[in-house]
Design an enzyme around this catalytic site. Sequence first.
Site, mmCIF file in Angstrom:
data_model
loop_
_atom_site.group_PDB
_atom_site.id
_atom_site.type_symbol
_atom_site.label_atom_id
_atom_site.label_comp_id
_atom_site.label_asym_id
_atom_site.label_seq_id
_atom_site.Cartn_x
_atom_site.Cartn_y
_atom_site.Cartn_z
ATOM 1 N N ASP A 302 0.817 -1.206 0.000
ATOM 2 C CA ASP A 302 0.000 0.000 0.000
ATOM 3 C C ASP A 302 0.854 1.259 0.000
ATOM 4 O O ASP A 302 0.318 2.368 -0.105
ATOM 5 C CB ASP A 302 -0.915 0.010 1.237
ATOM 6 C CG ASP A 302 -2.366 -0.276 0.861
ATOM 7 O OD1 ASP A 302 -2.610 -0.649 -0.300
ATOM 8 O OD2 ASP A 302 -3.240 -0.119 1.725
ATOM 9 N N ASP A 349 1.682 -10.491 8.991
ATOM 10 C CA ASP A 349 2.208 -9.130 9.017
ATOM 11 C C ASP A 349 3.640 -9.151 8.515
ATOM 12 O O ASP A 349 4.354 -10.155 8.668
ATOM 13 C CB ASP A 349 2.156 -8.568 10.442
ATOM 14 C CG ASP A 349 0.757 -8.122 10.832
ATOM 15 O OD1 ASP A 349 -0.104 -8.017 9.926
ATOM 16 O OD2 ASP A 349 0.518 -7.883 12.024
ATOM 17 N N ASP A 351 6.383 -8.229 9.494
ATOM 18 C CA ASP A 351 7.500 -8.511 10.406
ATOM 19 C C ASP A 351 7.374 -9.875 11.072
ATOM 20 O O ASP A 351 8.214 -10.235 11.898
ATOM 21 C CB ASP A 351 7.577 -7.428 11.486
ATOM 22 C CG ASP A 351 6.328 -7.393 12.345
ATOM 23 O OD1 ASP A 351 5.253 -7.060 11.801
ATOM 24 O OD2 ASP A 351 6.404 -7.695 13.548
ATOM 25 N N ASP A 446 -9.728 -7.613 12.313
ATOM 26 C CA ASP A 446 -9.492 -9.035 12.517
ATOM 27 C C ASP A 446 -10.570 -9.674 13.394
ATOM 28 O O ASP A 446 -11.227 -10.646 12.989
ATOM 29 C CB ASP A 446 -8.096 -9.262 13.112
ATOM 30 C CG ASP A 446 -7.732 -8.215 14.166
ATOM 31 O OD1 ASP A 446 -8.656 -7.555 14.674
ATOM 32 O OD2 ASP A 446 -6.539 -8.070 14.482
#
Length: 853
Positions: A302, A349, A351, A446
Site C-alpha cells: 500500500d 504481518d 515482520d 481481525d
Amino acid sequence: MFEVFRHETSHFNNIGRFTVLLWLGFSWLFLQSQIAGRTTWSAPATLFPKVNFSRPRWGDPLRLLIQGAWLICIRQTPSDTQPAFKPPLPKAYTPGDLRSVHWLFKSTALIRWGIMRAEKKLSLHQSYNPASDKALSRTQQQMLGIIVGCAMLLCISVPMDYQAQTIYVCVLLLVAALLRQVSGRFSTMLLMVLSVIVSSRYLWWRLNNSLNWDDALGLFFGLLIVAAEIYAWIVLLLGYFQNIWPLRRNPVPLPGNEQDWPKLDIFIPTYNEPLDVVKATIYACLGLDWPRDKFEIHLLDDGKRDTFKDFAKDVGINYIRRPTNEHAKAGNINYALKQTTGEYVAIFDCDHIPTRGFFQLSMGWFLKDPKLALIQTPHHFYSPDPFERNLSHFHQVPSEGTLFYGLTQDGNDLWNGSFFCGSCAIIRRIPLEEIGGIAVETVTEDAHTSLRLHRKGYNSAYLRVPISAGLATETLSAHIGQRIRWARGMTQILRLDNPLRGPGLKWHQRLCYFNAMMHFLSGIPRLIFLTAPLVFLLLHTYVIYAPAGLLLLYVIPHMFHSSLVNSKVHGKYRYSFWGEVYETVLAWYVARPTIVALFAPHKGTFNVTAKGGRIDEEYFDWVISKPYLLLIALNVLGCIWGGFRLAFGPETEIAAVLVNMAWTLYNLLLLGAAAAVARELKQIRSTPRVVADIPVSLALPSGHRLSARLRDFSFNGMRIEHEATSALEEGQILDVIMERAGEYFAFSAKVMFSNNTVAGLQLQYLDHQEMTRYVQCTFARSDNWIKSRGGFHYDRPGFSFKQIAAASLRGYQQFLEIGPKPLPQIYYFYQAVRDKIYSYLPTRIQSARHFSN
C-alpha cells in the site's frame, strides 16, 4: 607526690585494662575467623572492606573502630558463600498440637482423595460425552442448578456480625489454602466457585451496607467506585468462564500424498515498513516446507514503492499494488482477494516470520473439519516490548500478550470462540468471501471478521504452538498507540455489531467476545481505583460508609481469593500484580477513545504500528508520562495530608485514614512502575539479536574445521562460542556451516572480534537463495520459539510483588535524577549523605580469595 604517683599508676592501670580488653577482643576475632576457616590475616581488607589502607581518609579511624566492634560482637559468616540450608528444629508440641497437625494432614489428604474421586466419577476430561447414558438428564441438571444457585445465594446474602463474618472468612481461607495444594482442573474449578462466592458477597455488602446516602458528594463518588467494582466483578466472572477448561488442541497430521494438500495464497500486507523488515518474512515464506506449486506469495504494497516491486521481481513472488488506500490493511487484503484464487489465504504481518513447518502443523484441521473457517496461531515476539526492555526483564517475566496467546485464546477455543488476530492465521476463502471479505467498519478488522464468520455458523480453531515470530513495538508511545487502536476497535464492534445481540452465535461465544471487549473498557475503572482514596484523604468525604474493620473483613477475602485463583490459573502466563501495572500504563490513554467510540462509533482511523526502529539515545518520555506524574503528585499529596490527619485529626478516623493511606501507597507503587517504563533505554540495533544454542561448524581458510555453538544471531551477524576461538583473527573471512533437515549450508562471515571463547561474526554478501537458507537455518527453525516460550516459572506472588516494588523504586529514582529543578540537586545531595553514612556502617567479612584474584 603520692597523689601524683597514684594518678600515674591509675593511668597505666587503665591503659593495661584497655590493652587486655583489646587483645581479648582481637583474640576472639581471630578464633572466629579460624573457626569459620575462610578468612586470614594476610588480607586486612577482608576484615575492613570500607577502609582503603593504601589511601587513608580522615574518617578511617572511626570506621576501624565501628567495624572492629562489629567483628568482635557478631559472629561472622562470609557473605560470598551461602550457608547450607538447615530446616528449623521442631518445637516441643503438646498432645493437642500434635492432634491438630495430624487432623490438618488428614483433612488435606481427604480433600485430595475426594477431588480425585470426583474427577474420576464425573469423567472431567476431554473425552467426556455429555450425551452418554450416565450423564444427568436436562431436568436433573436444572434441579441441580437451582439447588446450587440457592445455596450460593444464601452464602452471598445472609447478614453476619463481626464474629460470624470472621469465622466464615477464616473457614473459606482455610479451604482455599488446602485446595491450592491440590493439582488438577477440578480443584481449580472449586477455587473459582469459592472466589465467586466471596467476591459476590463483598459486592452485595457494598451495595447494601456501605453507601453514604446522607452526603450527596460522598454518594456520587461512592457510586463511581461501586460501578468500577461491578465492572471488575463482571470481568472476573467472565475470565473464570473463559479460562475454566483450556482446550489445548494438538495438530492433525496431513495426508501422506502431497498431491492431496490444498493450494494456498500467502498475503504479506505492508504500508510504510522498511524493506529490511519485510525481506525476512519473504525469505522465510520462500523456504516453507510445502510443495512449491501449492502456494504463491503475494507482497501487498500500500506504500506504492518501486524498491518493493523490484525486490519482489528479483525473488520471484507476486507484487500487488492497488490504486487507492481506503480501509487501510483490510482494504489491502480485500483487493488482493480479487486478484488471487487459492483455496486458503494465509496472512502474515510483514515482520512476522513463519517457521518452515507452519502449514504442516496447522492445515490438518481444515481437512478434518469442513466447517472450519479460521485457524489462529500465537503471536510470538523475539524482540522485547517496552515493558521488557525498559524494565530489563526480557525472558524473565511474561510479556503483556502472553496471557492472551498462552491461555485466553486456548480457553476461547473450548467454546468455539477463538478469533482472528490479524496475522499468523489461515482463513478458508469460501467463508471469507461469503461474509464480504475482511470487515472494514471498525479499526480492529481481525476480531470483527471472525465474529462475522461465527455468526454464519463456521468454526474457528486455535493452535497454541509458536510457529512464527515477529518484532514487538520498540517504544512505549508506539505500544500505547497500538493499544489505543485495539481499544477503539473493540468498542466500535460492541456498538455496531454487539455480540450479545444478533443472530448466529451460541451463548458461550457471545460471552467470549463480550469479555474481550470489556477488557478494553478498563481505562475509566482503573483511573477511579487510582484516585478513589484521595476523595477521603483530601476532601474528607466518606465514599465507603462503614467501619474500617468491617470493610477489611469483606475486601481482604475478596482480594485474596481472586488473587489466589488467578495465580493458579494464569501460572506462567501472567504473574501477580503485573496486570495492574499494564492497566495503569494504558488507563489514561484508552479511556478517552473508548468513551468516544461508545457514543460515536464511526470515528477513528487505522494507524500502522512502527516496527524495526532504533533508539540512539536514552531518554525519558515526558509526553507519555504526564498522566502518571500528575497521578503521582495527587497521591503523594494525599499521603502527606493523611499523615497530617493522623497526627492532628480525631481518633475515631485513624483506622479509616490508615486504610486509605495503605490504598494510596499501593497506587503509588503501580504508578512508580508505570513511570519506570517511560524511561526509554538505548537500542542501537535495528535488527534485534535472538538468543540461541545451535551447533555449527567453522571452516577456516587454512582448511581446518572447528566445532562451535551459535549463541545468538540476527540478520546481519552472529555470536559464536568455541574453545579454540583464540585461533580466529579479527578481519578473517570464514564459512559458518549450519544444518537444516539433514542438509548442510555454508555462509560467509567476517570475524569482527575474538576474545577468550567468544567471537562476533558479520555476514558477508548473500544472494537471495543464500539468505533464504540462512533464515531457514536460524529464524525459521521449528524448535526456536517453543524453547523460548516455555522458559517461565510458575507465578510466585511474593517474588512478583518484589519485582514490581524494585521497578517502582527505579521509576521514582529516575524521575528524581532527571526531573525539574531542584529535584536532581536534592536527590544527589541525598545520595552523597546516604553514601557517607553507609561508609561507616559495619559489613560482614568477605573471603580472602576475592582480594587475591
